[in-house]
Write an enzyme that holds these catalytic residues in place. Structure first.
Site, PDB file in Angstrom:
ATOM      1  N   GLU B  48       1.008  -1.302  -0.045  1.00 63.51           N
ATOM      2  CA  GLU B  48      -0.026  -0.233   0.275  1.00 63.51           C
ATOM      3  C   GLU B  48       0.753   1.250   0.001  1.00 63.51           C
ATOM      4  O   GLU B  48       0.818   2.245  -0.601  1.00 63.51           O
ATOM      5  CB  GLU B  48      -0.942   0.045   1.294  1.00 63.51           C
ATOM      6  CG  GLU B  48      -1.960  -1.109   1.409  1.00 63.51           C
ATOM      7  CD  GLU B  48      -2.947  -1.342   0.083  1.00 63.51           C
ATOM      8  OE1 GLU B  48      -2.985  -0.197  -0.535  1.00 63.51           O
ATOM      9  OE2 GLU B  48      -3.628  -2.166   0.135  1.00 63.51           O
ATOM     10  N   ASN B  52       1.396   3.855  -3.175  1.00 61.79           N
ATOM     11  CA  ASN B  52       1.087   5.501  -2.812  1.00 61.79           C
ATOM     12  C   ASN B  52       2.282   6.447  -3.511  1.00 61.79           C
ATOM     13  O   ASN B  52       1.863   7.304  -4.136  1.00 61.79           O
ATOM     14  CB  ASN B  52       0.779   5.792  -1.345  1.00 61.79           C
ATOM     15  CG  ASN B  52      -0.635   5.399  -0.969  1.00 61.79           C
ATOM     16  OD1 ASN B  52      -1.575   5.045  -1.937  1.00 61.79           O
ATOM     17  ND2 ASN B  52      -0.981   5.601   0.266  1.00 61.79           N
ATOM     18  N   ARG B 106      -8.995   3.777  -8.064  1.00 58.77           N
ATOM     19  CA  ARG B 106      -8.327   3.567  -6.635  1.00 58.77           C
ATOM     20  C   ARG B 106      -9.562   3.387  -5.511  1.00 58.77           C
ATOM     21  O   ARG B 106     -10.318   4.131  -5.622  1.00 58.77           O
ATOM     22  CB  ARG B 106      -7.393   4.705  -6.179  1.00 58.77           C
ATOM     23  CG  ARG B 106      -6.212   5.116  -7.233  1.00 58.77           C
ATOM     24  CD  ARG B 106      -5.452   3.777  -7.344  1.00 58.77           C
ATOM     25  NE  ARG B 106      -4.741   3.045  -6.372  1.00 58.77           N
ATOM     26  CZ  ARG B 106      -4.373   1.958  -6.207  1.00 58.77           C
ATOM     27  NH1 ARG B 106      -4.494   1.086  -7.261  1.00 58.77           N
ATOM     28  NH2 ARG B 106      -3.801   1.637  -5.168  1.00 58.77           N
TER      29      ARG B 106
END
Lengths: 103, 141
Positions: B48, B52, B106
Protein backbone atom coordinates in the site's frame (compact mmCIF):
# COMPACT_ATOMS: atom_id res chain seq x y z
CA UNK A 1 0.81 -13.31 -15.94
CA UNK A 2 -2.19 -14.80 -17.71
CA UNK A 3 -5.69 -14.53 -16.33
CA UNK A 4 -8.06 -17.34 -17.07
CA UNK A 5 -11.73 -17.05 -17.81
CA UNK A 6 -14.59 -19.45 -18.21
CA UNK A 7 -17.86 -18.48 -19.74
CA UNK A 8 -21.34 -19.96 -19.85
CA UNK A 9 -24.75 -18.42 -20.52
CA UNK A 10 -24.10 -14.78 -19.62
CA UNK A 11 -21.90 -15.81 -16.73
CA UNK A 12 -18.18 -15.09 -16.57
CA UNK A 13 -15.72 -16.52 -14.04
CA UNK A 14 -12.45 -14.67 -13.69
CA UNK A 15 -9.73 -16.77 -12.13
CA UNK A 16 -7.81 -14.11 -10.23
CA UNK A 17 -4.00 -14.02 -10.51
CA UNK A 18 -1.68 -15.27 -7.76
CA UNK A 19 -0.87 -11.73 -6.68
CA UNK A 20 -3.19 -8.76 -7.19
CA UNK A 21 -1.58 -5.37 -6.70
CA UNK A 22 -1.65 -2.06 -8.58
CA UNK A 23 0.80 -3.47 -11.14
CA UNK A 24 -1.47 -6.45 -11.95
CA UNK A 25 -4.76 -4.61 -11.54
CA UNK A 26 -4.71 -2.71 -14.82
CA UNK A 27 -4.45 -5.76 -17.07
CA UNK A 28 -7.08 -7.56 -15.00
CA UNK A 29 -9.46 -4.62 -15.34
CA UNK A 30 -8.97 -4.17 -19.08
CA UNK A 31 -9.37 -7.89 -19.89
CA UNK A 32 -12.40 -8.35 -17.64
CA UNK A 33 -14.19 -5.30 -19.08
CA UNK A 34 -13.48 -6.43 -22.63
CA UNK A 35 -15.05 -9.84 -21.94
CA UNK A 36 -18.03 -8.35 -20.06
CA UNK A 37 -18.83 -6.19 -23.05
CA UNK A 38 -18.13 -8.79 -25.74
CA UNK A 39 -20.24 -11.52 -24.13
CA UNK A 40 -22.99 -9.41 -22.50
CA UNK A 41 -22.10 -10.81 -19.09
CA UNK A 42 -24.81 -10.50 -16.42
CA UNK A 43 -23.18 -12.53 -13.68
CA UNK A 44 -19.51 -12.02 -12.89
CA UNK A 45 -17.69 -14.39 -10.52
CA UNK A 46 -14.23 -13.67 -9.11
CA UNK A 47 -12.50 -16.96 -8.32
CA UNK A 48 -9.70 -16.56 -5.73
CA UNK A 49 -8.57 -20.20 -5.71
CA UNK A 50 -5.07 -19.27 -6.99
CA UNK A 51 -4.71 -15.95 -5.14
CA UNK A 52 -2.15 -15.63 -2.35
CA UNK A 53 -1.87 -11.86 -2.15
CA UNK A 54 -4.25 -8.94 -2.68
CA UNK A 55 -3.97 -5.32 -1.60
CA UNK A 56 -6.44 -2.44 -1.90
CA UNK A 57 -5.80 -2.17 -5.66
CA UNK A 58 -7.75 -5.42 -6.01
CA UNK A 59 -10.61 -3.92 -3.99
CA UNK A 60 -10.69 -1.03 -6.50
CA UNK A 61 -11.01 -3.46 -9.42
CA UNK A 62 -13.83 -5.43 -7.76
CA UNK A 63 -15.82 -2.35 -6.68
CA UNK A 64 -15.37 -0.84 -10.16
CA UNK A 65 -16.84 -3.97 -11.82
CA UNK A 66 -19.71 -4.02 -9.27
CA UNK A 67 -20.62 -0.45 -10.24
CA UNK A 68 -20.45 -1.11 -13.98
CA UNK A 69 -22.45 -4.33 -13.84
CA UNK A 70 -24.87 -2.91 -11.27
CA UNK A 71 -25.93 -0.17 -13.71
CA UNK A 72 -26.92 -2.89 -16.15
CA UNK A 73 -28.78 -4.96 -13.56
CA UNK A 74 -26.07 -7.61 -13.35
CA UNK A 75 -24.53 -9.20 -10.28
CA UNK A 76 -21.06 -9.90 -8.96
CA UNK A 77 -19.93 -12.63 -6.59
CA UNK A 78 -16.70 -14.14 -5.25
CA UNK A 79 -15.66 -17.71 -4.47
CA UNK A 80 -12.81 -19.85 -3.13
CA UNK A 81 -11.55 -17.26 -0.65
CA UNK A 82 -8.66 -18.45 1.50
CA UNK A 83 -8.16 -17.06 5.03
CA UNK A 84 -6.04 -14.19 3.78
CA UNK A 85 -8.49 -13.02 1.12
CA UNK A 86 -11.34 -13.38 3.65
CA UNK A 87 -9.45 -11.03 5.95
CA UNK A 88 -8.98 -8.52 3.11
CA UNK A 89 -12.73 -8.73 2.33
CA UNK A 90 -13.56 -8.20 6.00
CA UNK A 91 -11.22 -5.22 6.53
CA UNK A 92 -12.42 -3.50 3.34
CA UNK A 93 -16.12 -4.21 3.96
CA UNK A 94 -16.28 -5.93 0.57
CA UNK A 95 -18.24 -8.89 1.95
CA UNK A 96 -21.15 -6.47 2.50
CA UNK A 97 -21.08 -5.35 -1.13
CA UNK A 98 -20.73 -8.62 -3.01
CA UNK A 99 -22.02 -12.11 -2.45
CA UNK A 100 -19.40 -14.60 -1.26
CA UNK A 101 -20.15 -18.19 -2.26
CA UNK A 102 -19.46 -20.78 0.44
CA UNK A 103 -16.50 -23.05 -0.31
CA UNK B 1 20.88 -10.10 23.52
CA UNK B 2 18.28 -8.49 21.28
CA UNK B 3 18.39 -9.00 17.54
CA UNK B 4 19.14 -5.83 15.65
CA UNK B 5 19.18 -5.55 11.90
CA UNK B 6 18.51 -2.90 9.29
CA UNK B 7 18.30 -2.61 5.53
CA UNK B 8 17.56 0.05 2.96
CA UNK B 9 16.25 -0.39 -0.56
CA UNK B 10 15.96 2.25 -3.23
CA UNK B 11 14.20 1.68 -6.52
CA UNK B 12 12.50 3.40 -9.47
CA UNK B 13 8.89 4.50 -9.01
CA UNK B 14 7.65 1.80 -11.39
CA UNK B 15 4.67 -0.39 -10.55
CA UNK B 16 6.68 -3.55 -11.27
CA UNK B 17 8.70 -2.77 -8.11
CA UNK B 18 5.65 -3.03 -5.81
CA UNK B 19 6.02 -6.80 -5.75
CA UNK B 20 9.79 -6.60 -5.35
CA UNK B 21 9.51 -4.25 -2.34
CA UNK B 22 7.07 -6.40 -0.37
CA UNK B 23 8.97 -9.63 -1.17
CA UNK B 24 12.27 -8.05 -0.07
CA UNK B 25 10.80 -6.87 3.25
CA UNK B 26 9.18 -10.29 3.82
CA UNK B 27 12.52 -12.03 3.17
CA UNK B 28 14.34 -9.61 5.49
CA UNK B 29 12.00 -10.20 8.45
CA UNK B 30 11.79 -13.98 7.89
CA UNK B 31 14.79 -14.46 10.22
CA UNK B 32 12.62 -13.33 13.15
CA UNK B 33 10.20 -16.23 12.62
CA UNK B 34 7.02 -14.22 12.11
CA UNK B 35 3.75 -16.12 11.57
CA UNK B 36 2.40 -16.41 8.02
CA UNK B 37 -0.35 -14.00 9.01
CA UNK B 38 2.17 -11.44 10.26
CA UNK B 39 4.17 -11.74 7.03
CA UNK B 40 1.01 -11.22 4.97
CA UNK B 41 -0.02 -8.21 7.06
CA UNK B 42 3.39 -6.58 6.59
CA UNK B 43 3.47 -7.39 2.85
CA UNK B 44 0.06 -5.78 2.40
CA UNK B 45 1.05 -2.63 4.32
CA UNK B 46 4.33 -2.29 2.36
CA UNK B 47 2.47 -2.77 -0.92
CA UNK B 48 0.00 0.00 0.00
CA UNK B 49 2.68 2.51 1.02
CA UNK B 50 4.90 1.80 -2.01
CA UNK B 51 1.90 1.98 -4.39
CA UNK B 52 0.96 5.37 -2.91
CA UNK B 53 4.49 6.68 -3.47
CA UNK B 54 4.45 5.47 -7.08
CA UNK B 55 0.94 6.67 -7.97
CA UNK B 56 0.62 9.84 -5.94
CA UNK B 57 4.21 10.86 -5.16
CA UNK B 58 5.65 10.98 -8.64
CA UNK B 59 4.77 11.41 -12.31
CA UNK B 60 8.26 10.40 -13.42
CA UNK B 61 9.05 6.67 -12.99
CA UNK B 62 12.80 7.40 -12.79
CA UNK B 63 12.32 9.11 -9.42
CA UNK B 64 13.21 6.95 -6.44
CA UNK B 65 11.24 5.34 -3.64
CA UNK B 66 13.12 4.24 -0.52
CA UNK B 67 12.15 1.47 1.89
CA UNK B 68 13.98 1.15 5.19
CA UNK B 69 13.30 -1.81 7.45
CA UNK B 70 14.58 -2.01 11.02
CA UNK B 71 14.34 -4.95 13.38
CA UNK B 72 14.87 -4.57 17.10
CA UNK B 73 13.97 -7.69 19.01
CA UNK B 74 10.33 -8.39 18.16
CA UNK B 75 9.71 -4.88 16.85
CA UNK B 76 9.67 -4.23 13.12
CA UNK B 77 9.73 -0.68 11.78
CA UNK B 78 9.25 0.02 8.09
CA UNK B 79 9.73 3.44 6.53
CA UNK B 80 8.53 4.12 2.98
CA UNK B 81 9.76 7.43 1.66
CA UNK B 82 9.44 9.47 -1.51
CA UNK B 83 10.69 12.94 -2.40
CA UNK B 84 7.66 13.69 -4.56
CA UNK B 85 4.59 15.91 -4.44
CA UNK B 86 3.69 15.44 -0.79
CA UNK B 87 0.24 15.61 0.81
CA UNK B 88 -1.33 18.94 1.83
CA UNK B 89 -3.92 17.46 4.19
CA UNK B 90 -2.73 14.17 5.69
CA UNK B 91 -5.80 13.72 7.90
CA UNK B 92 -8.19 13.82 4.93
CA UNK B 93 -5.89 11.63 2.81
CA UNK B 94 -6.02 8.94 5.52
CA UNK B 95 -9.83 8.79 5.63
CA UNK B 96 -11.21 5.53 4.23
CA UNK B 97 -12.50 5.79 0.65
CA UNK B 98 -10.86 9.19 0.12
CA UNK B 99 -8.90 9.21 -3.13
CA UNK B 100 -7.52 11.87 -5.43
CA UNK B 101 -7.32 9.37 -8.29
CA UNK B 102 -10.84 7.93 -8.76
CA UNK B 103 -10.15 7.71 -12.52
CA UNK B 104 -7.63 4.98 -11.73
CA UNK B 105 -10.30 3.13 -9.71
CA UNK B 106 -8.28 3.57 -6.56
CA UNK B 107 -10.39 2.32 -3.67
CA UNK B 108 -9.18 4.93 -1.17
CA UNK B 109 -8.40 2.10 1.23
CA UNK B 110 -4.59 2.35 1.22
CA UNK B 111 -4.02 4.06 4.57
CA UNK B 112 -6.94 2.16 6.13
CA UNK B 113 -5.20 -1.10 5.15
CA UNK B 114 -1.87 0.08 6.59
CA UNK B 115 -3.61 0.96 9.85
CA UNK B 116 -5.55 -2.31 9.92
CA UNK B 117 -2.50 -4.51 9.37
CA UNK B 118 0.18 -2.66 11.36
CA UNK B 119 0.18 -1.63 15.04
CA UNK B 120 1.11 1.97 14.34
CA UNK B 121 1.18 4.19 11.25
CA UNK B 122 2.64 7.69 11.15
CA UNK B 123 2.63 9.93 8.07
CA UNK B 124 4.93 12.91 7.69
CA UNK B 125 4.34 14.95 4.56
CA UNK B 126 4.41 18.44 3.13
CA UNK B 127 3.55 19.67 -0.38
CA UNK B 128 6.63 19.65 -2.59
CA UNK B 129 8.73 17.85 -0.01
CA UNK B 130 7.57 14.28 -0.33
CA UNK B 131 6.00 11.79 2.03
CA UNK B 132 7.39 9.53 4.72
CA UNK B 133 5.24 6.70 6.07
CA UNK B 134 6.51 5.06 9.26
CA UNK B 135 4.85 1.77 10.21
CA UNK B 136 5.52 -0.38 13.25
CA UNK B 137 4.45 -3.88 14.20
CA UNK B 138 5.39 -6.23 16.99
CA UNK B 139 5.81 -9.76 15.69
CA UNK B 140 5.35 -12.93 17.68
CA UNK B 141 3.47 -10.85 20.27
Amino acid sequence: MENYYEREKGSLTVVMPREIDHHQANQLRVETDMLIEAYHVRHLVFDFSKTEFMDSSGIGVIIGRCKNLGYQGGEVSAKNLNDRIQKIFLVSGLQKIIKVEEN
Amino acid sequence: MQNRNQMKLEFDARSVNEGFARMAVAAFIAEENPTLDEISDIKTAVSEAVTNAIIHGYDDPEQKVAVICKIEGRNVEIVVEDKGKGIADVKTAMEPFYTTRPELERSGMGFAFMEAFMDEVQVISAPGEGTKVIMRKKIGA
